[in-house]
Design a protein around this motif. Structure first.
Motif, short mmCIF file in Angstrom:
data_model
loop_
_atom_site.label_atom_id
_atom_site.label_comp_id
_atom_site.label_asym_id
_atom_site.label_seq_id
_atom_site.Cartn_x
_atom_site.Cartn_y
_atom_site.Cartn_z
N ARG A 161 10.58 -17.79 -2.63
CA ARG A 161 9.49 -16.93 -3.09
C ARG A 161 9.43 -15.65 -2.25
NH1 ARG A 161 6.31 -21.24 -1.79
NH2 ARG A 161 4.66 -19.87 -1.03
N GLY A 162 10.60 -15.17 -1.84
CA GLY A 162 10.66 -14.04 -0.93
C GLY A 162 9.98 -12.79 -1.44
N ARG A 163 10.08 -12.49 -2.75
CA ARG A 163 9.46 -11.28 -3.29
C ARG A 163 7.95 -11.30 -3.04
NH1 ARG A 163 14.04 -9.71 -3.72
NH2 ARG A 163 15.35 -9.78 -5.57
N SER A 164 7.31 -12.40 -3.44
CA SER A 164 5.86 -12.46 -3.29
C SER A 164 5.46 -12.59 -1.82
CB SER A 164 5.28 -13.63 -4.10
OG SER A 164 5.88 -14.85 -3.75
N GLU A 165 6.25 -13.30 -1.01
CA GLU A 165 5.92 -13.44 0.41
C GLU A 165 5.94 -12.08 1.11
OE1 GLU A 165 5.01 -16.17 2.20
OE2 GLU A 165 4.87 -17.19 0.27
N ARG A 166 6.91 -11.25 0.79
CA ARG A 166 6.97 -9.92 1.41
C ARG A 166 5.80 -9.06 0.93
NH1 ARG A 166 12.42 -11.17 0.95
NH2 ARG A 166 12.60 -10.35 -1.16
N ALA A 167 5.44 -9.20 -0.34
CA ALA A 167 4.30 -8.43 -0.86
C ALA A 167 3.02 -8.83 -0.13
CB ALA A 167 4.15 -8.67 -2.36
N PHE A 168 2.84 -10.13 0.11
CA PHE A 168 1.64 -10.59 0.80
C PHE A 168 1.62 -10.14 2.26
CE2 PHE A 168 1.10 -13.97 -2.56
CZ PHE A 168 -0.10 -13.47 -3.03
N GLY A 169 2.80 -10.04 2.88
CA GLY A 169 2.85 -9.51 4.24
C GLY A 169 2.32 -8.09 4.29
N THR A 170 2.73 -7.28 3.32
CA THR A 170 2.25 -5.89 3.24
C THR A 170 0.75 -5.86 2.93
OG1 THR A 170 4.41 -5.13 2.47
CG2 THR A 170 2.54 -3.69 2.03
N LEU A 171 0.30 -6.70 2.01
CA LEU A 171 -1.10 -6.71 1.61
C LEU A 171 -2.00 -7.16 2.76
CD1 LEU A 171 -0.59 -8.19 -1.95
CD2 LEU A 171 -1.58 -5.95 -1.45
N GLN A 172 -1.59 -8.17 3.52
CA GLN A 172 -2.41 -8.63 4.64
C GLN A 172 -2.52 -7.56 5.72
OE1 GLN A 172 -1.18 -12.42 6.19
NE2 GLN A 172 -1.56 -13.51 4.26
N ASP A 173 -1.48 -6.77 5.86
CA ASP A 173 -1.51 -5.70 6.86
C ASP A 173 -2.37 -4.53 6.43
OD1 ASP A 173 -0.55 -4.26 9.25
OD2 ASP A 173 0.50 -3.00 7.80
N ARG A 174 -2.39 -4.23 5.13
CA ARG A 174 -3.01 -3.00 4.67
C ARG A 174 -4.35 -3.17 3.94
NH1 ARG A 174 0.43 1.61 3.57
NH2 ARG A 174 2.32 1.48 4.82
N LEU A 175 -4.44 -4.17 3.07
CA LEU A 175 -5.62 -4.24 2.20
C LEU A 175 -6.94 -4.37 2.96
CD1 LEU A 175 -6.90 -4.33 -0.58
CD2 LEU A 175 -6.32 -6.77 -0.71
N PRO A 176 -7.10 -5.28 3.95
CA PRO A 176 -8.38 -5.35 4.66
C PRO A 176 -8.76 -4.03 5.34
CG PRO A 176 -7.07 -7.31 5.10
CD PRO A 176 -6.16 -6.33 4.40
N LYS A 177 -7.77 -3.30 5.84
CA LYS A 177 -8.05 -2.01 6.48
C LYS A 177 -8.52 -0.99 5.45
CE LYS A 177 -4.41 -2.97 9.83
NZ LYS A 177 -3.02 -2.66 10.24
N GLU A 178 -7.88 -0.99 4.28
CA GLU A 178 -8.29 -0.07 3.23
C GLU A 178 -9.70 -0.40 2.73
OE1 GLU A 178 -6.87 2.56 2.12
OE2 GLU A 178 -4.77 2.44 2.73
N LEU A 179 -10.02 -1.69 2.62
CA LEU A 179 -11.36 -2.08 2.21
C LEU A 179 -12.39 -1.65 3.24
CD1 LEU A 179 -10.62 -5.68 0.85
CD2 LEU A 179 -11.18 -3.65 -0.50
N ARG A 180 -12.06 -1.79 4.51
CA ARG A 180 -12.99 -1.38 5.57
C ARG A 180 -13.19 0.14 5.54
NH1 ARG A 180 -10.50 -3.60 9.25
NH2 ARG A 180 -11.69 -5.53 9.34
N LEU A 181 -12.13 0.89 5.37
CA LEU A 181 -12.25 2.35 5.31
C LEU A 181 -13.08 2.79 4.10
CD1 LEU A 181 -8.59 3.35 6.26
CD2 LEU A 181 -10.64 3.82 7.61
N ALA A 182 -13.02 1.99 3.02
CA ALA A 182 -13.80 2.31 1.81
C ALA A 182 -15.22 1.78 1.88
CB ALA A 182 -13.08 1.75 0.58
N GLY A 183 -15.57 1.10 2.97
CA GLY A 183 -16.93 0.58 3.14
C GLY A 183 -17.24 -0.60 2.24
N ILE A 184 -16.24 -1.39 1.88
CA ILE A 184 -16.42 -2.52 0.97
C ILE A 184 -16.53 -3.82 1.77
CG2 ILE A 184 -15.30 -3.88 -0.84
CD1 ILE A 184 -14.04 -1.22 -1.79
N SER A 185 -17.55 -4.62 1.46
CA SER A 185 -17.79 -5.85 2.22
C SER A 185 -18.12 -7.04 1.32
CB SER A 185 -18.93 -5.63 3.22
OG SER A 185 -20.12 -5.23 2.55
N SER A 186 -17.78 -6.98 0.05
CA SER A 186 -18.04 -8.10 -0.86
C SER A 186 -16.81 -8.36 -1.71
CB SER A 186 -19.23 -7.80 -1.77
OG SER A 186 -18.91 -6.77 -2.70
N VAL A 187 -16.70 -9.60 -2.22
CA VAL A 187 -15.57 -9.95 -3.08
C VAL A 187 -15.60 -9.12 -4.36
CG1 VAL A 187 -14.57 -11.79 -4.48
CG2 VAL A 187 -15.35 -12.29 -2.17
#
Length: 303
Positions: A161-187
């Protein structure tokens, strides 16, 4: 580190290059050096055309800033390009989230040839732990994919499942930071951000060109997927013209089809949003809200 540098350039007109910045931060002890990579593993070639094979997977992580709870991010992406077609956060991965991701993808792009997933219990029945999946005893997901003519491919190792695993590595690194910068705190806010902002931005940055032009997607012209990508089970109607569905009691409305449905075998469909419909053969007897209340009675020969 690369995401940090991008934000410096984007938000603060930063001029120094990425490599210089990384070396300076490492020497200052603010950023640790990356661990050396393991022995080379040859990547499986991508499918040459979009729509030939899609991946769907979930990753459990504390995605939402300020919320320490872990949620599942469900991602559906194309093998040929790495382009994400659907991504959203839910309490827990399962049949409903699988159907939701597939339906969003089909509505956006069309029907596709094959789906590559792990062997989670909502995807496959596995008679013997760690063994081969059953091709005769289907889950709700397996049944729906077979109805749609989509091949379901099981992964037998994390590396597969390398394709999705690499995508999740990128998402875990970036998405929470982008959400924080956008002031988002809910699902809810995070899912709105994913749908309206982040998926398109991710695809611009990380999707690659397919080897071949064209598309293997086929339009779902009659909208059949919506009535297939749902949980479907048989129920017998009780003496009071009601049927049990989980903790709910669904009252059947009057119908010109017959004076009573007592002891009749009917079919219940539960859609990804929790709504329900009851069918007798091809006839839709009623539609219900997630709490079991009747929304509309079937239009076919309604009383």
């Amino acid at each position: 580190m690369q995401h940090f540098h991008e934000q410096l350039v984007k938000r603060h007109s930063y001029k120094l290059g990425y490599t210089v910045t990384k070396v300076w931060l490492q020497r200052s002890g603010l950023v640790s050096r990356a661990k050396s990579r393991s022995a080379h593993r040859k990547k499986r070639p991508r499918r040459p055309m979009i729509g030939m094979m899609l991946h769907q997977d979930g990753s459990r992580y504390a995605w939402v800033p300020g919320d320490r709870r872990a949620y599942d991010l469900i991602v559906t992406l194309d093998d040929a390009t790495g382009e994400i077609y659907s991504a959203f956060i839910v309490e827990e991965e399962g049949t409903a989230s699988t159907f939701r991701g597939l339906l969003e993808t089909i509505e956006r792009k069309g029907l596709f040839c094959s789906l590559y997933t792990d062997r989670g219990s909502h995807y496959f029945h596995t008679p013997q732990a760690g063994g081969k999946v059953s091709r005769s005893q289907l889950t709700q997901v397996g049944r729906a994919l077979r109805q749609l003519g989509i091949e379901h491919i099981a992964a037998y190792s994390p590396q597969a499942r390398g394709r999705s695993e690499r995508a999740f590595g990128t998402l875990q690194d970036r998405l929470p930071k982008e959400l924080r910068l956008a002031g988002i705190s809910s699902v809810e806010g995070a899912n709105d951000f994913l749908r309206n902002v982040y998926i398109d931005d991710y695809n611009r940055r990380f999707a690659v060109q397919a080897e071949q032009d064209g598309s293997a997607f086929v339009a779902d012209s009659d909208g059949a997927a919506g009535d297939i990508l749902c949980v479907q089970e048989e129920r017998r109607v009780g003496n009071d013209n009601t049927l049990r569905w989980k903790a709910l009691s669904l009252q059947l409305p009057e119908s010109r089809l017959r004076p009573s449905f007592v002891r009749t075998q009917v079919r219940v469909r539960e859609y990804p949003n929790g709504s329900l419909s009851v069918f007798w053969g091809p006839h839709r007897l009623g539609d219900y809200a997630p709490d079991g209340s009747l929304i509309t009675q079937g239009t076919a020969l309604a009383a």
